[in-house]
Design an enzyme around this catalytic site. Structure first.
Site, mmCIF file in Angstrom:
data_model
loop_
_atom_site.group_PDB
_atom_site.id
_atom_site.type_symbol
_atom_site.label_atom_id
_atom_site.label_comp_id
_atom_site.label_asym_id
_atom_site.label_seq_id
_atom_site.Cartn_x
_atom_site.Cartn_y
_atom_site.Cartn_z
ATOM 1 N N THR A 147 55.363 49.462 57.650
ATOM 2 C CA THR A 147 56.439 49.732 56.825
ATOM 3 C C THR A 147 57.001 51.121 56.892
ATOM 4 O OG1 THR A 147 54.577 50.895 54.867
ATOM 5 C CG2 THR A 147 55.422 48.734 54.537
ATOM 6 N N ARG A 193 50.516 49.403 52.824
ATOM 7 C CA ARG A 193 50.019 49.837 50.922
ATOM 8 C C ARG A 193 51.104 49.717 50.190
ATOM 9 N NH1 ARG A 193 47.950 56.025 51.008
ATOM 10 N NH2 ARG A 193 49.358 55.760 52.562
ATOM 11 N N ASP A 227 50.349 54.589 75.734
ATOM 12 C CA ASP A 227 50.941 56.472 76.542
ATOM 13 C C ASP A 227 52.406 55.202 76.451
ATOM 14 O OD1 ASP A 227 52.039 58.274 77.695
ATOM 15 O OD2 ASP A 227 50.118 59.219 77.633
ATOM 16 N N HIS A 228 53.415 56.199 75.641
ATOM 17 C CA HIS A 228 54.561 55.212 75.843
ATOM 18 C C HIS A 228 55.303 55.279 77.494
ATOM 19 C CE1 HIS A 228 56.202 58.012 73.676
ATOM 20 N NE2 HIS A 228 57.738 58.095 74.536
ATOM 21 N N ASP A 231 56.967 53.836 60.169
ATOM 22 C CA ASP A 231 58.589 54.661 61.124
ATOM 23 C C ASP A 231 58.900 54.032 62.684
ATOM 24 O OD1 ASP A 231 60.828 56.242 59.949
ATOM 25 O OD2 ASP A 231 59.926 57.645 61.657
ATOM 26 N N LEU A 232 57.453 53.887 63.547
ATOM 27 C CA LEU A 232 57.230 53.894 64.302
ATOM 28 C C LEU A 232 57.493 51.993 64.591
ATOM 29 C CD1 LEU A 232 56.533 54.540 67.287
ATOM 30 C CD2 LEU A 232 54.040 53.579 66.958
ATOM 31 N N HIS A 277 51.026 62.467 77.611
ATOM 32 C CA HIS A 277 51.890 62.039 79.375
ATOM 33 C C HIS A 277 51.980 62.564 80.091
ATOM 34 C CE1 HIS A 277 53.198 59.654 75.325
ATOM 35 N NE2 HIS A 277 53.962 61.187 73.984
ATOM 36 N N GLU A 334 62.195 68.597 74.747
ATOM 37 C CA GLU A 334 63.056 68.132 73.847
ATOM 38 C C GLU A 334 64.535 69.600 73.009
ATOM 39 O OE1 GLU A 334 60.261 65.387 72.190
ATOM 40 O OE2 GLU A 334 59.375 66.756 72.676
ATOM 41 N N LYS A 369 58.132 53.712 80.095
ATOM 42 C CA LYS A 369 59.032 54.012 80.897
ATOM 43 C C LYS A 369 59.719 52.738 82.028
ATOM 44 C CE LYS A 369 59.240 58.296 77.756
ATOM 45 N NZ LYS A 369 60.886 58.126 77.372
HETATM 46 C C1 BG6 Z 1 55.571 61.550 71.253
HETATM 47 C C2 BG6 Z 1 55.521 62.951 70.995
HETATM 48 O O1 BG6 Z 1 54.144 61.431 71.548
HETATM 49 O O2 BG6 Z 1 56.868 61.732 71.835
HETATM 50 C C3 BG6 Z 1 56.620 64.087 70.120
HETATM 51 O O3 BG6 Z 1 54.721 62.855 70.054
HETATM 52 C C4 BG6 Z 1 58.182 63.717 71.410
HETATM 53 O O4 BG6 Z 1 56.753 65.049 69.770
HETATM 54 C C5 BG6 Z 1 57.869 62.034 71.695
HETATM 55 O O5 BG6 Z 1 59.253 63.889 71.143
HETATM 56 C C6 BG6 Z 1 58.612 61.481 72.982
HETATM 57 O O6 BG6 Z 1 59.462 61.112 73.977
HETATM 58 P P1 BG6 Z 1 60.198 60.766 74.453
HETATM 59 O O7 BG6 Z 1 59.909 59.351 74.874
HETATM 60 O O8 BG6 Z 1 61.493 60.794 73.404
HETATM 61 O O9 BG6 Z 1 60.425 61.608 75.893
#
Ligand code: BG6
Length: 507
Positions: A12, A44, A178-179, A14-15, A241, A217, A183
């Site tokens: 439920t 929950r 680690d997103h 946000d991610l 990252h 950012e 990329k």
């Molecule tokens: C997340 C951080 O891992 O990465 C955030 O917790 C950050 O604080 C975000 O804003 C940035 O990701 P991206 O892909 O928008 O550069």
């Protein structure tokens, strides 16, 4: 791809809404999901299956990069079920096991189970333990654990967490997201130097002058102050990252390298970064915190005045550092890294600046020659461009930069989460953070954490809407370099408030 059950903790949240459901849907449309799969969402809140499916549909309408097709959405959400779960209630996991088995039987699929923990880090341990003790993890097929960051708060807590998780899952079964590794341009970077002898030949200290890795950012702390004020830029972005980008940039890979090879090479890079001493951190690390200022003409408040931030906070919203990799290929090449909130613009990029030819450099410079650059843009644009000098016949043979596009076909690029979820389903761990890397990253960062904690270096305030503290520019200038592509500061000087900025007086 083998039929699979995806068991999603934090369904439920946000991610899940912003990233996971849209990623799954886009994979589904591209036929990159198993033909038969079951997804069980856990949370929950008391939701019915129908309500859950409607929420998923809503999230697709809002966040999918492809406009959702109503018919296909209907068939996609058929696979979704919802189950109420209290993370600390053991009996809820027994109930969950029944539902998972029931769905496996209904669909006639083997017990391949992917447990996705889209929840706060404090829940990683109890969930893993309950998966183990309830029998959910005793599958005849495979089982995998996908977890989000943060993985620990410092070196010791990361080790403790890993120890706990390893009682329920082996390292091969743990997929730490680690997103940034998902990329598309980061993934192409790997191919770029593996498959091109020209690039490979240039990938060292003989030709490269310095490397700059930026993740700026414009957003501030948003509604996350309670998390961010204990974490700062160093833990939120830098330890994970930024160091992952550095590893991906610096590895030298033989053609067709296996996942193991990639892991070994990344580990080698981390082991070769010159360690910092706590007392000397200030010589190569700049920490900053945003003061009030203007973002795209709009006044924004200082970090210290954001709701939820502690009074007299000394938290870092910016960090810049200079790193040296002490190995055969990179000795003497500075790697400059910076990341910050409330910066002038959103830009995530790597710039590789090549050395200028010795001897003729002054003459060439006066003729308009610029250093050769390889620029990898990850956000908001995605591109990979090589900048070279060419003579301009229309302008008395002066130099003019030409740009070579090394990453054409950028239409419809998959999002990071699509790449990563597909890899996890396929059992390909290449683009995940392995324990060795995570441990070495924390170990490298540990003196910085301690120096910050003990206030051994100044906390520089910078105006929101700038490129961070001037000390970050000075760090490069001292070595004859500058951050590439920062716009001249006149604009923000006009915007900025008259209040003088000083080093935080709490020091
Ligand atoms: C997340 C951080 O891992 O990465 C955030 O917790 C950050 O604080 C975000 O804003 C940035 O990701 P991206 O892909 O928008 O550069």
């Amino acid at each position: 791809m083998e039929p699979t059950s995806i068991i999603l903790f934090g369904a439920t949240g946000d991610l899940a809404k912003r990233k996971i459901y849209p990623a799954l849907y886009n994979l589904y449309i591209e036929q990159k999901l198993p033909e038969t799969f079951s997804l069980i969402g856990l949370g929950r809140r008391e939701w019915s299956d129908e309500f859950f499916q409607a929420q998923v549909e809503k999230s697709l309408n809002e966040f999918s990069r492809r406009k959702p097709d109503p018919e296909r959405v209907k068939s996609f959400v058929q696979a979704f079920r919802y189950n109420v779960l209290n993370i600390s209630h053991k009996e809820d996991y027994i109930q969950l096991l029944k539902l998972v088995e029931q769905r496996e039987a209904e669909l006639g699929i083997p017990s391949n189970r992917l447990f996705y923990l889209s929840v706060g880090p404090e829940f990683f341990e109890p969930i893993a333990e309950n998966i183990q003790s309830s029998g959910l993890g005793s599958t005849e097929g495979w089982k995998r654990l996908v977890i989000e960051k943060p993985f620990g708060h410092d070196l010791q807590s990361a080790r403790d967490l890993n120890h706990k998780l390893s009682e329920a899952f082996t390292e091969e079964e743990i997929y730490r997201i680690d997103h940034y590794l998902g990329k598309p341009m980061v993934q192409r970077l790997e191919t770029l130097h593996q498959s091109n002898p020209i690039m490979k030949a240039l990938w060292n200290n003989r030709y490269i002058s310095n490397v700059q890795i930026t993740a700026n950012e414009t957003v501030g702390v948003e509604e996350r102050a309670s998390y961010y004020d204990h974490v700062g830029a160093v833990r939120d972005m830098f330890q994970n990252h930024m160091l992952q980008l550095l590893m991906m940039m610096a590895i030298q890979l033989p053609y067709n390298s296996t996942t193991e090879k990639v892991g070994q090479k990344k580990k080698h890079i981390m082991e070769s970064i010159e360690p910092l001493q706590k007392q000397n951190v200030g010589a190569s690390v700049i920490r900053g915190q945003y003061a009030e200022g203007f973002i795209q003409g709009k006044a924004v408040s200082a970090y210290a005045a954001e709701p939820g931030v502690a009074e007299n906070t000394m938290n870092d919203t910016f960090i810049a550092a200079k790193l040296q990799i002490d190995d055969f290929f990179w000795r003497g090449v500075p790697f400059y890294i910076r990341t910050g909130k409330r910066m002038k613009e959103k830009s995530t990029r790597i710039v590789i600046e090549f050395k200028e030819p010795s001897g003729q450099s002054n003459a060439a410079k006066s003729n308009g020659s610029k250093p050769n650059l390889l620029v990898i843009e990850m956000s908001p644009d995605q591109s990979m461009t090589l900048q070279l000098n060419a003579s301009d016949p229309q302008n008395k043979g002066e130099f003019k930069p030409v740009h070579i596009d090394l990453a054409p076909d950028r239409e419809d690029l998959a999002e990071a989460y699509e790449n990563l979820i597909r890899d996890a389903l396929q059992g390909d761990p290449t683009f995940f953070a392995h324990w060795d890397e995570v441990e070495l990253s924390w170990a490298w960062v540990q003196p910085i954490l301690e120096a910050f904690e003990e206030n051994l270096l100044p906390l520089h305030l910078y105006p929101a809407g700038s490129y961070g503290p001037v000390e970050s520019d000075e760090m490069l200038a001292a070595e004859g370099h500058h951050w590439w592509f920062d716009e001249p500061s006149e604009q923000f000087a006009e915007d900025a408030l008259a209040a003088p900025l000083a080093v935080n007086s709490n020091l």
